[in-house]
Motif scaffolding. Structure first.
Motif, PDB file in Angstrom:
ATOM      1  N   UNK A   1      -6.843   2.862   3.813  1.00 40.08           N
ATOM      2  CA  UNK A   1      -7.753   2.993   2.691  1.00 40.08           C
ATOM      3  C   UNK A   1      -7.354   4.158   1.796  1.00 40.08           C
ATOM      4  N   UNK A   2      -6.804   5.196   2.397  1.00 37.99           N
ATOM      5  CA  UNK A   2      -6.314   6.336   1.611  1.00 37.99           C
ATOM      6  C   UNK A   2      -5.156   5.906   0.723  1.00 37.99           C
ATOM      7  N   UNK A   3      -4.299   5.039   1.247  1.00 35.97           N
ATOM      8  CA  UNK A   3      -3.194   4.498   0.444  1.00 35.97           C
ATOM      9  C   UNK A   3      -3.758   3.695  -0.722  1.00 35.97           C
TER      10      UNK A   3
ATOM     11  N   UNK B   1      -5.287   2.803  -6.386  1.00 39.72           N
ATOM     12  CA  UNK B   1      -6.358   2.508  -7.343  1.00 39.72           C
ATOM     13  C   UNK B   1      -6.548   3.651  -8.340  1.00 39.72           C
ATOM     14  N   UNK B   2      -6.210   4.869  -7.923  1.00 41.01           N
ATOM     15  CA  UNK B   2      -6.317   6.031  -8.814  1.00 41.01           C
ATOM     16  C   UNK B   2      -5.076   6.161  -9.701  1.00 41.01           C
TER      17      UNK B   2
ATOM     18  N   UNK C   1       1.150   6.642  -3.485  1.00 36.63           N
ATOM     19  CA  UNK C   1       0.619   5.613  -2.578  1.00 36.63           C
ATOM     20  C   UNK C   1       1.737   4.962  -1.783  1.00 36.63           C
ATOM     21  N   UNK C   2       2.848   4.653  -2.443  1.00 37.93           N
ATOM     22  CA  UNK C   2       3.975   4.045  -1.717  1.00 37.93           C
ATOM     23  C   UNK C   2       4.542   5.000  -0.676  1.00 37.93           C
ATOM     24  N   UNK C   3       4.668   6.262  -1.033  1.00 42.47           N
ATOM     25  CA  UNK C   3       5.170   7.255  -0.075  1.00 42.47           C
ATOM     26  C   UNK C   3       4.243   7.409   1.110  1.00 42.47           C
ATOM     27  N   UNK C   4       2.946   7.481   0.844  1.00 43.68           N
ATOM     28  CA  UNK C   4       1.983   7.607   1.928  1.00 43.68           C
ATOM     29  C   UNK C   4       1.966   6.345   2.784  1.00 43.68           C
TER      30      UNK C   4
END
Length: 126
Positions: A88-90, A95-96, A102-105
């Motif tokens: 969900x953090x990704x 979304x932000x 996001x891809x790295x995380x």
């Protein structure tokens, strides 16, 4: 079954950092998505609620925790909660509009889950 890799000190430290990173990602999402004046409340409230759920819904005798639990939770349900928070953090970063982050995380989260395969097995069996 005892946890081998997922229960070692380095993996527990990585897991803790990923937990904190996830909460920060949700705060970033709230800041970028929620309009003023509500964003100030959301930046605090969203991570607090997620952190509360993370700390409250636990599997009894989880070797990665102190053993204390507000709500005893079956392992598979706890696994769903963990995956929802981590991935969900990704999604929150994506979304932000922080797609590169996001891809790295996502890569880091998947790698952690692969390395913590024994924890996933433990959760599924409890």
């Amino acid at each position: 079954m005892t946890l081998a890799l997922a229960d070692n000190g380095a993996m527990l430290a990585v897991r803790f950092l990923l937990e904190l990173t996830s909460l920060v990602c949700f705060a970033i999402w709230a800041w970028r998505v929620v309009p003023n004046p509500w964003r100030w409340i959301a930046v605090v409230l969203v991570p607090v609620v997620i952190g509360w759920a993370w700390g409250s819904f636990t599997v009894p005798h989880d070797p990665s925790r102190s053993g204390a639990s507000d709500y005893h939770t079956p392992g598979p349900l706890r696994l769903l909660l963990e995956l929802a928070v981590f991935f969900g953090a990704v999604a929150a970063l994506y979304h932000a509009r922080l797609r590169r982050a996001a891809r790295g995380l996502l890569v880091v989260m998947v790698l952690y889950q692969v390395l913590a395969y024994d924890r996933i097995g433990w959760l599924l069996s409890h």
